[in-house]
Structure formats: C-alpha cells, structure tokens
Design an enzyme around this catalytic site. Structure first.
Site, PDB file in Angstrom:
ATOM      1  N   ALA A 250      25.122 -41.688 -10.830  1.00  0.00           N
ATOM      2  CA  ALA A 250      25.134 -42.747  -9.819  1.00  0.00           C
ATOM      3  C   ALA A 250      26.570 -43.099  -9.423  1.00  0.00           C
ATOM      4  O   ALA A 250      26.862 -43.344  -8.258  1.00  0.00           O
ATOM      5  CB  ALA A 250      24.420 -43.979 -10.356  1.00  0.00           C
ATOM      6  N   GLU A 251      27.470 -43.105 -10.415  1.00  0.00           N
ATOM      7  CA  GLU A 251      28.867 -43.432 -10.142  1.00  0.00           C
ATOM      8  C   GLU A 251      29.497 -42.323  -9.307  1.00  0.00           C
ATOM      9  O   GLU A 251      30.231 -42.578  -8.347  1.00  0.00           O
ATOM     10  CB  GLU A 251      29.614 -43.617 -11.475  1.00  0.00           C
ATOM     11  CG  GLU A 251      31.111 -43.825 -11.363  1.00  0.00           C
ATOM     12  CD  GLU A 251      31.495 -45.103 -10.619  1.00  0.00           C
ATOM     13  OE1 GLU A 251      30.590 -45.879 -10.259  1.00  0.00           O
ATOM     14  OE2 GLU A 251      32.697 -45.279 -10.365  1.00  0.00           O
TER      15      GLU A 251
ATOM     16  N   ASP B 205      27.942 -40.343  -7.261  1.00  0.00           N
ATOM     17  CA  ASP B 205      27.383 -40.459  -5.911  1.00  0.00           C
ATOM     18  C   ASP B 205      28.073 -41.559  -5.119  1.00  0.00           C
ATOM     19  O   ASP B 205      28.326 -41.419  -3.929  1.00  0.00           O
ATOM     20  CB  ASP B 205      25.879 -40.754  -5.977  1.00  0.00           C
ATOM     21  CG  ASP B 205      25.109 -39.566  -6.528  1.00  0.00           C
ATOM     22  OD1 ASP B 205      25.694 -38.465  -6.605  1.00  0.00           O
ATOM     23  OD2 ASP B 205      23.938 -39.746  -6.901  1.00  0.00           O
TER      24      ASP B 205
ATOM     25  N   LYS C 114      30.826  -8.916 -20.456  1.00  0.00           N
ATOM     26  CA  LYS C 114      30.620  -8.335 -19.125  1.00  0.00           C
ATOM     27  C   LYS C 114      29.479  -9.103 -18.476  1.00  0.00           C
ATOM     28  O   LYS C 114      28.318  -8.927 -18.808  1.00  0.00           O
ATOM     29  CB  LYS C 114      30.304  -6.847 -19.195  1.00  0.00           C
ATOM     30  CG  LYS C 114      30.217  -6.224 -17.804  1.00  0.00           C
ATOM     31  CD  LYS C 114      30.247  -4.722 -17.843  1.00  0.00           C
ATOM     32  CE  LYS C 114      30.427  -4.129 -16.460  1.00  0.00           C
ATOM     33  NZ  LYS C 114      29.350  -4.463 -15.534  1.00  0.00           N
TER      34      LYS C 114
ATOM     35  N   ARG D 227      33.513  -7.976  -3.238  1.00  0.00           N
ATOM     36  CA  ARG D 227      34.284  -6.790  -3.555  1.00  0.00           C
ATOM     37  C   ARG D 227      34.182  -5.749  -2.435  1.00  0.00           C
ATOM     38  O   ARG D 227      35.148  -5.074  -2.108  1.00  0.00           O
ATOM     39  CB  ARG D 227      33.755  -6.209  -4.863  1.00  0.00           C
ATOM     40  CG  ARG D 227      34.405  -4.925  -5.274  1.00  0.00           C
ATOM     41  CD  ARG D 227      34.053  -4.607  -6.730  1.00  0.00           C
ATOM     42  NE  ARG D 227      34.666  -3.348  -7.112  1.00  0.00           N
ATOM     43  CZ  ARG D 227      34.101  -2.171  -6.949  1.00  0.00           C
ATOM     44  NH1 ARG D 227      32.906  -2.084  -6.396  1.00  0.00           N
ATOM     45  NH2 ARG D 227      34.720  -1.077  -7.323  1.00  0.00           N
TER      46      ARG D 227
ATOM     47  N   LYS E 108      40.013  -4.871 -22.860  1.00  0.00           N
ATOM     48  CA  LYS E 108      41.173  -4.633 -22.004  1.00  0.00           C
ATOM     49  C   LYS E 108      42.404  -4.568 -22.887  1.00  0.00           C
ATOM     50  O   LYS E 108      42.558  -5.396 -23.795  1.00  0.00           O
ATOM     51  CB  LYS E 108      41.335  -5.771 -20.989  1.00  0.00           C
ATOM     52  CG  LYS E 108      40.160  -5.879 -20.016  1.00  0.00           C
ATOM     53  CD  LYS E 108      40.211  -7.124 -19.152  1.00  0.00           C
ATOM     54  CE  LYS E 108      38.989  -7.152 -18.236  1.00  0.00           C
ATOM     55  NZ  LYS E 108      38.835  -8.416 -17.514  1.00  0.00           N
TER      56      LYS E 108
ATOM     57  N   CYS F 284     -11.613 -20.818 -18.298  1.00  0.00           N
ATOM     58  CA  CYS F 284     -12.924 -20.604 -18.900  1.00  0.00           C
ATOM     59  C   CYS F 284     -13.594 -21.968 -18.970  1.00  0.00           C
ATOM     60  O   CYS F 284     -12.981 -22.945 -19.398  1.00  0.00           O
ATOM     61  CB  CYS F 284     -12.750 -20.028 -20.310  1.00  0.00           C
ATOM     62  SG  CYS F 284     -14.213 -20.226 -21.338  1.00  0.00           S
TER      63      CYS F 284
ATOM     64  N   CYS G 213     -16.092 -22.088 -26.605  1.00  0.00           N
ATOM     65  CA  CYS G 213     -15.381 -20.805 -26.541  1.00  0.00           C
ATOM     66  C   CYS G 213     -14.493 -20.642 -27.774  1.00  0.00           C
ATOM     67  O   CYS G 213     -13.599 -21.447 -28.010  1.00  0.00           O
ATOM     68  CB  CYS G 213     -14.525 -20.757 -25.275  1.00  0.00           C
ATOM     69  SG  CYS G 213     -13.491 -19.289 -25.162  1.00  0.00           S
TER      70      CYS G 213
HETATM   71  S1  IVH Z   1      37.407  -6.524 -15.050  1.00  0.00           S
HETATM   72  C1  IVH Z   1      40.235  -3.819 -13.428  1.00  0.00           C
HETATM   73  N1  IVH Z   1      35.997  -8.090 -16.593  1.00  0.00           N
HETATM   74  O1  IVH Z   1      31.926  -5.469 -13.823  1.00  0.00           O
HETATM   75  C2  IVH Z   1      38.955  -4.214 -13.984  1.00  0.00           C
HETATM   76  N2  IVH Z   1      34.890  -6.992 -14.803  1.00  0.00           N
HETATM   77  O2  IVH Z   1      33.134  -2.585 -12.387  1.00  0.00           O
HETATM   78  C3  IVH Z   1      38.206  -5.049 -13.031  1.00  0.00           C
HETATM   79  N3  IVH Z   1      32.502  -7.573 -14.611  1.00  0.00           N
HETATM   80  O3  IVH Z   1      31.660  -5.561 -10.640  1.00  0.00           O
HETATM   81  C4  IVH Z   1      37.010  -5.668 -13.591  1.00  0.00           C
HETATM   82  N4  IVH Z   1      32.444  -8.952 -16.319  1.00  0.00           N
HETATM   83  O4  IVH Z   1      32.402  -7.834 -11.413  1.00  0.00           O
HETATM   84  C5  IVH Z   1      35.973  -7.258 -15.535  1.00  0.00           C
HETATM   85  N5  IVH Z   1      34.890  -9.543 -18.034  1.00  0.00           N
HETATM   86  C6  IVH Z   1      34.873  -8.719 -16.970  1.00  0.00           C
HETATM   87  C7  IVH Z   1      33.713  -8.473 -16.222  1.00  0.00           C
HETATM   88  C8  IVH Z   1      33.752  -7.606 -15.145  1.00  0.00           C
HETATM   89  C9  IVH Z   1      31.743  -8.405 -15.340  1.00  0.00           C
HETATM   90  C10 IVH Z   1      31.994  -6.789 -13.461  1.00  0.00           C
HETATM   91  C11 IVH Z   1      32.846  -6.833 -12.261  1.00  0.00           C
HETATM   92  C12 IVH Z   1      32.656  -5.495 -11.601  1.00  0.00           C
HETATM   93  C13 IVH Z   1      32.170  -4.653 -12.720  1.00  0.00           C
HETATM   94  C14 IVH Z   1      33.237  -3.701 -13.088  1.00  0.00           C
END
Ligand code: IVH
Length: 684
Positions: free
Chosen positions: A36-37, A39, A123, A144, A297, A436, A442
């Site tokens: 409410a606040e 809003d 992912k 993308r 990574k 049923c 039943c």
């Molecule tokens: S990195 C250079 N990190 O997976 C690397 N991608 O082909 C670029 N995705 O459609 C992507 N979770 O949207 C990265 N933790 C994550 C991710 C991620 C999902 C998706 C991304 C892309 C596909 C990679």
C-alpha cells in the site's frame, strides 16, 4: 525543516525511493515497505509527472507499465557480439575433466603447473538479453538474434521489475550487461492457470513463456507476464576499469543493483567443477526456476583473452548439461483416477521415457478442457515435462508427427461409469472437473476419505496409511470412518504384513484419536471446500457440533470467510442422511472433544466478530491488538469487506479506511477498541 521540495526534486526523491523498494523486493527478495505504501508513492509520482510532463524521465518507474504497441522491432547491432557457449553434452563428471584438459592444453600448461581457477555458475533456461546503460541509465535492451544483430525490446524489458532502470552508485559511461530473462516456475504455473481460466493456450515451459513475452510487440502484454532476470556477463564498456576476474565482474554488477544469482562459486581445478556439477544437480529440483546445466568460465579475464574464440564460442567457457526436463514419447492410452471428492482426473499412460532424472510412465492431463485446449489424442507423440518436484505433465502433442487421423478424446464418452464403482460420471454445468456420483459408496473415494479422516491434521491416527486403508477397504472390513472405531485385534492381525504388535499399536492410536477437538473433527469429515482453517472458523463460530448441524446456508454464511459456495457445500453435506448417520455413529463410538469449545473464546466479548486493523495505534502494537481481540473470541482479518464488523483505525490509515467508509463499516480508534474489549454487554 528545509523548504518544501520543488516538483523536480520531489519527483527525483520518489524515483529514488521506488527504485530502492524495487531493488529490495525484486533483487534482494527482502521487501522494505507494504504494498500500500509503495502504491501511494507510485501514485504520487504519476500525479506529479502528469501535472508536469517535463518531469518525465526514462528511468522513472512509471515507465515500467508499457507504452504503445509496436509495428515491428527495430534491429540493434551489437557492438560486442553476443557469443554462444560450447555445450558439454556428457552429463557425467567426465564433462568437467574434458573441459579443464582442453583449457590447460590451449594455455600450454604442464602437468606440474597448479590448477586453473574457474568461476562456476548456473545455466539459466530463458532468453539471452543485452542491456545497455549510458551514464547509469538503461537506454536500450536487445535480444541476441544471430549474435551480431538482435531486436530492440527496450519497452518490454522496462516492465521487468528486477532490471534497474538506473544503476546504483557511480556508473561507468557505458555498461552493457548480458544476462538471461526467465520466469520462475511458480510464476509460470500461475500464468498457465490464468491462461487456462481465460480459455487461452498454455505455455509449454517457462523458457517459451519468457521468450514469447519478450517478443510481444505490445508491451502491455509483457508487463503482465511475471518475468525476472539474472546478469552473467558483459558487452561493451567505457569509462570503467574492469575487475581482474569474472567473479569480480559479477560482484560489481550486483553492486550496481543488478540481480546476480547467489548460486556461484570460484573453484580450483576440475575436481571442484565436477563436485559443483553434482551439488547443483542435487539442488536442481528445489530451485525456483529451471536450469539446464551449469557454466564454467576461466576466472581471470587476462586468461580469457589469451584463450580467445573458435567461431562463435569462447574457448574459456563451457556449459555442462543435466538430463533434460522435457522428452517426447508415445501416448499409449488415457485412463482416469478417482479422487477423494470423486474428481475424475485423466492420466496419460506413456511409453516409458527418461525425463528430469527419472523414468516416467504416467503423467497428468488435468481435465477434459485441458485435453481439448492442447488437442492431445491417444496415439500422439507428446512432450512430457517433469520439472522441480512435481507430477509429470503432458504439455503438448507433436502434431507434425501425427501420421493417422486420430479421434479426439472424450472423457465422458470413454468413461461414462466410474471405473472403480460403476456409478455414473457427471460434469456440472460450469464445472471443469467430471465427478463420480458414487460418493462414499465408491471404494476409491472411500479410501481417500478414510486416509483424509485418519490424517495427521484431522483425527491423527498414527499408522493408518495408504497400504492399510487399501487392504481394509478391499476386504470390506472398513466402509465408513465409524468402522475404524469398531476394529478388533483379530481382524487386524489377520491382514497381510500386520503382526500382533503392529495391530496393537494401531488400536492404541485409534483409541487415542477418540479425544480430539471439534475443529479437527469437522476437518476430518472431508467436506468439499472445508480445509483446516475453515473447520477452525466453523468450530469457533458455532462452539458445539449441534449448533453446526442445525445451521442452514444463511447461518453458515455468517461465519467469517465462509461465502455462498462453501456454505452450499457444507449444507449439501449435512443434508445427506448418510453423512448425518456417520456423524452420530462416530459420537456414539466415543469420539469426543471439550464441549462448548473453545468456551472462553466462544463467549468472548468479540465472539463472532471480525475486525480489521489499519494505521498506527497510539499505544498498542499490531500484534498486541490482535492478541487482545483474539482473546475475546474476535477474528482479525487482513482486508475490509462487507463482513467486517469494525475497522480499528490508527494514525496514517490508508485505503482500508476509505473502503470501510464506503461500505459503512463501523470505525473505532484504540480507545473505542478498548471499550469493545471491556464492555460488559456480551451480545451487542
Ligand atoms: S555466458 C561468452 N552464462 O546459454 C559466453 N550464458 O549459448 C556467453 N546462458 O543463450 C554466454 N546461463 O543466454 C552464459 N550463466 C550463463 C548462462 C548463459 C544461460 C545462456 C545464454 C545463451 C546460452 C549460451
């Protein structure tokens, strides 16, 4: 006190405050103010902006509601290409070792060299998005596309509340943030329920729902879709000294107010990667959203640069997958299950298929309307989804694989009679579910009803579970709940898998269950639409069973939170002579509860009254006021309705006060409340 702010200053204050609340709510998951606040602040800003259009700004939260529909999306050229990622389809630990070996080879590392440091994350299964912030303000959002050129979806992205319209702190001149727009599973289920209720097609999975929403030309539609976001990387940057590691980049993005998933780690070497893959796999069902793998990574950006790319995939990253949560299989047949209230649920019998980590042979089809909407037919190849800890579901047929003309499925034609008891199956005019009509005649319903009766929150008969109820009903030893209290040691001990000791334990549990409460007893009866809370309200309102048995629909509707539908269900249940007989026999069998319960409260000065609290009272906290009201048998509700007897209003009472005035509900202050609590007349 300083001078009153100018409209420009006030608008800036409001935007900053709303942005803070959005961040707390959508990014940190820790709301700071009541809705409410929020809003109220939002409406104040809207009013200011409409009075002074020159105050409108791109980073205003009022811009999140979505503008005019577009004819088409404009193309956006990515200044830094949006790469994809190499996928490791080997879902075993070996996938992690293979990646580490490749990285070491590319870096020319020897066996004796130390482990490579990695950043590991999830992912996410959604749609990749690039967000461009200039001087801290979100100026563009793009999909993308082919990696070089995407579509401008800025209007839709603005509606995603987790994405800040302005970065926190000192922002770089240019910051492109890459990440994933996704939908939580609970939000997805709710969205699909809304779609079904509106007679519209449901979405196959959260990813399709998220992608479809972002690619809507009408931002008003996107605004109604519950989307959210996680940042996982960078595009172009200017005027910013990058942290030396990927983990440092993510920390910095979180500092800027962007949502970054908490499930991430910095790890040394491949053993730790494999362990991360395993641990996240174990967590997968419990996550609020779908993932299809984890991502590793190389952590040092300097090493990432040395490793570079092959075509569109960086050599420094890999996606290590999990078994898919969707699979295609053959729908062999549709059978039905009978629930406690007689609901007939169509169940798909499938060619066994491995999905979401288990082998699935059955999946729910919900009801006839769902089957029609999806147009699923016996003999179809179908997509089966099992995500989270939920029942597998047939989400759609693969229509392209339908080779022969298959008849549509008609539940009532195929199952005119209940497969368990042979009573006829009927579907009420505006009901979705077929039922049923056999009631407790039943056996399927009888079994479910008995299980419910014996349940922990009902009569709480320890040891009377699935298997036993099955045997007792099949052997015709138990037909109604009363029969439970007539069980003898002999009948029990003769059952399969039941020794004398367990028979004795069960009898002791049955004996113990005789002493109960009125609320539990009412709940145990299994009246449709009467859950635990309603049972408690009924017990409190009527105080004793005879008063409840004497109540008609009108009297039932006097109970707080009991509306016409619930009142009708209760009245119908009580009108059935068979049900009355069971109730009387249970009482005769010695099922009992403290009489007049809960007596002190039933006779309290506020018994049967519903109060709503709003604003700040001068001396009582909200909890104290609530406790005092409940001690006098009153009920404290969250919102004002026709059934509210009193609104207790303190300082800065908001919309509830207006509502109460509109509805003519009596309004009292703290002093008035104290008078109600202390008055001697109990029947006002
Ligand atoms: S990195 C250079 N990190 O997976 C690397 N991608 O082909 C670029 N995705 O459609 C992507 N979770 O949207 C990265 N933790 C994550 C991710 C991620 C999902 C998706 C991304 C892309 C596909 C990679």
């Amino acid at each position: 006190m300083s001078a009153a702010p100018t409209p420009l200053e006030r608008a800036a204050q409001l935007r900053a405050e709303l942005a803070r609340h959005d961040h707390a709510y959508y990014v940190l998951d820790a709301p700071t103010v009541p809705d409410a606040e929020y809003d109220r602040l939002f409406r104040e800003l809207e009013a200011l902006e409409s009075a002074y259009p020159e105050l409108c700004a791109d980073d205003s939260p009022t811009r999140r509601v979505g503008g005019k529909p577009l004819a088409q999306f404009a193309a956006v050229r990515h200044r830094v290409p949006m790469l994809s990622i190499r996928t490791e389809t080997d879902t075993e630990a070996s996938g992690a070792y293979a990646f580490d070996a490749r990285v070491r080879r590319e870096l020319g590392m020897a066996e004796g060299d130390g482990p490579v440091e990695y950043a590991a994350e999830l992912k996410f299964d959604g749609l990749a998005i690039s967000l461009r912030y200039e001087q801290g303000v979100l100026v563009q959002a793009a999909t993308r596309g082919d990696g070089e050129t995407g579509e401008d979806v800025t209007q839709n992205i603005r509606t995603v509340r987790a994405i800040p319209l302005r970065l926190r702190g000192t922002a770089p001149a240019v910051l492109e943030v890459r990440g994933e727009v996704y939908m939580r599973r609970d939000d997805f289920d709710a969205l699909n329920a809304r779609q079904s209720a509106a007679g519209e097609k449901s979405f196959v999975n959260p990813r399709n729902a998220a992608a479809g929403s972002i690619r809507q030309l009408d931002p008003g539609i996107a605004a109604r879709r519950p989307l959210t976001f996680f940042a996982y990387g960078l595009g172009e940057t200017a005027g910013w000294t990058l942290p030396p590691t990927h983990a440092g980049v993510l920390d910095a993005l979180a500092e800027f107010g962007l949502p970054v998933c908490e499930h991430r780690a910095v790890l040394q070497g491949p053993d730790a990667l494999a362990e991360f893959h395993r641990a996240v796999g174990a967590l997968r069902d419990a996550l609020a959203f779908d993932i299809d793998g984890v991502v590793y990574k190389v952590n040092a950006l300097e090493l990432q640069q040395r490793l570079g790319f092959v075509t569109r995939e960086p050599r420094w990253a890999v996606a290590h997958k999990y078994p898919a949560q969707e699979a295609v299989t053959l729908l062999r047949d549709i059978e039905v299950q009978v629930g406690r209230t007689g609901a007939i649920t169509p169940v798909a019998r499938l060619e066994p298929v491995f999905v979401g980590g288990v082998t699935v042979t059955n999946a729910t089809l919900h009801n006839q309307d769902e089957i029609d909407r999806k147009d699923v037919r016996i003999g179809d190849w179908v997509i089966v989804r099992r995500a989270g800890d939920v029942i597998p579901e047939v989400v759609a047929p693969v229509v392209e694989r339908r080779t022969a003309e298959l008849p549509r499925f008609d539940l009532l034609a195929r199952y005119p009679k209940c497969p368990v008891c042979g009573s006829h199956v009927a579907r009420g005019e505006d009901e979705v579910v077929a039922r049923c009509t056999g009631g407790l005649f039943c056996p399927a319903q009888r079994k479910q009803a008995l299980l419910h009766f014996a349940g922990r929150r009902a009569m709480d008969i320890d040891g009377l579970g699935d298997k036993l109820v099955e045997q007792l009903v099949d052997a015709a030893i138990v037909k109604t709940p009363v029969d439970i209290y007539r069980l003898g040691i002999l009948a029990l001990a003769n059952l399969e898998r039941m020794g004398e000791k367990s028979a004795q334990n069960l009898l002791a549990a049955i004996e113990k269950s005789r002493d109960t409460t009125l609320a539990r007893f009412i709940f145990a009866l299994g009246i449709r639409n009467v859950g635990e809370a309603t049972a408690r309200d009924l017990a409190r309102h009527f105080g004793n069973l005879d008063a409840l048995l004497a109540a008609d629909e009108a009297a039932l509707q006097q109970v707080p939170d009991v509306g016409p539908i619930v009142a009708k269900c209760i009245a119908e249940f009580l009108a059935e002579p068979h049900n009355r007989e069971v109730i009387e026999q249970l009482r005769a069998a010695g099922v009992r509860w403290p009489e007049g319960e809960p007596s002190a409260i039933a006779n309290g000065r506020l018994a049967g009254k519903t109060l709503v609290l709003t604003g700040t009272l001068p001396t009582l906290s909200r909890d104290e006021a609530k406790a005092l009201i409940e001690a006098q048998g009153g009920k404290v509700a969250g919102s004002v309705s026709k059934k509210t007897d009193y609104l207790v209003a303190g300082a800065e009472a908001g919309s509830k006060l207006t509502k109460a005035q509109e509805l003519g509900v009596a309004i009292v202050d703290e002093e008035g409340l104290r008078a109600l609590l202390n008055k001697s007349d109990t029947n006002a």
